[in-house]
Motif scaffolding. Sequence first.
Motif: not given
Ligand SMILES: [Mg+2]
Length: 263
Positions: A18, A41, A46, A104
């Motif tokens: 991230s 995610d 994040t 990500d």
């Molecule tokens: Mg991450």
Amino acid sequence: MKPYIIVFGNEKGGTGKSTLAMHVSVYLLNSGFQVGTIDVDARQGTFTQYLAHRKASPLSLTLPKHEAIAKSSLDDKEKIMADETKRFEQTMRNMSDCDFLVIDTPGNDTFLSQLAHSFADTLVTPLNESFVDLDVLVKVSGDNLKTMRPSIYAETVWNQRKERAKKGLKPIDWIVIKNRLNTLYSKNRGDINVVLEELSKRIGFRLGVGFCERVIFRELFLSGITLLDMENTGHQLSLSHVSARQELRELIDFMKLPHQIAA
Ligand SMILES: [Mg+2]
Ligand SMILES: Nc1ncnc2c1ncn2[C@@H]1O[C@H](COP(=O)(O)OP(=O)(O)O)[C@@H](O)[C@H]1O
């Protein structure tokens, strides 16, 4: 023109996916490109959170077009896959005007993560310089350091490469970089490098230089800024910050992104 897709992936948490996704996105934004960012995610979130801090900043900062894609709440496997594929493809359509997409992914195997990998033009896998991290790429014999067989994550990438070949897409450019490097030399470190060099030839990735362990990476999250914004926003750059920024530039050069970026 189709966006160029950069995916950050590794079936292991805490390796810097991230953080680096954020830095590469800001590099591209600050170079004047239209950038779309996607967080698959969403559970950890994040990347999404870092960007939310950036959006809330009183400083005038560049922002990508961002979407987080949550896991399906359906209960049947087939329906989940259909639902996640539909939403993933919708997000890709929403971002089709971008020059680059930065995606990500989580530190575990999910269907959304597999989808993201199957679209990657470039895949960046950060890992810590430790045999624990290396274990997701390859099983290594403790006696003689012989690599025995590729392990789960290498197999995931292998499968996604096959998926791309079926779609007639060009192969994924897979880049592995070491992150949070300790400046002290150790025998363990030398051993890891030997294994990584051998593995890069065997399973086909390019081994980049990587990033040293630097506190600044942990300090920037809440302010939403990256190393690349510090100068413009009146922050003092220390020698360590300048070196970290240099490492980032080396990664970008190593990625050899499409010609637009040559400038
Ligand atoms: Mg991450
Ligand atoms: N080069 C680095 N030096 C120091 N800390 C780092 C570095 N890269 C990442 N971190 C920190 O490591 C932790 C995990 O990073 P993160 O990007 O969230 O990993 P992942 O997305 O792979 O789970 C975070 O606290 C982050 O600030």
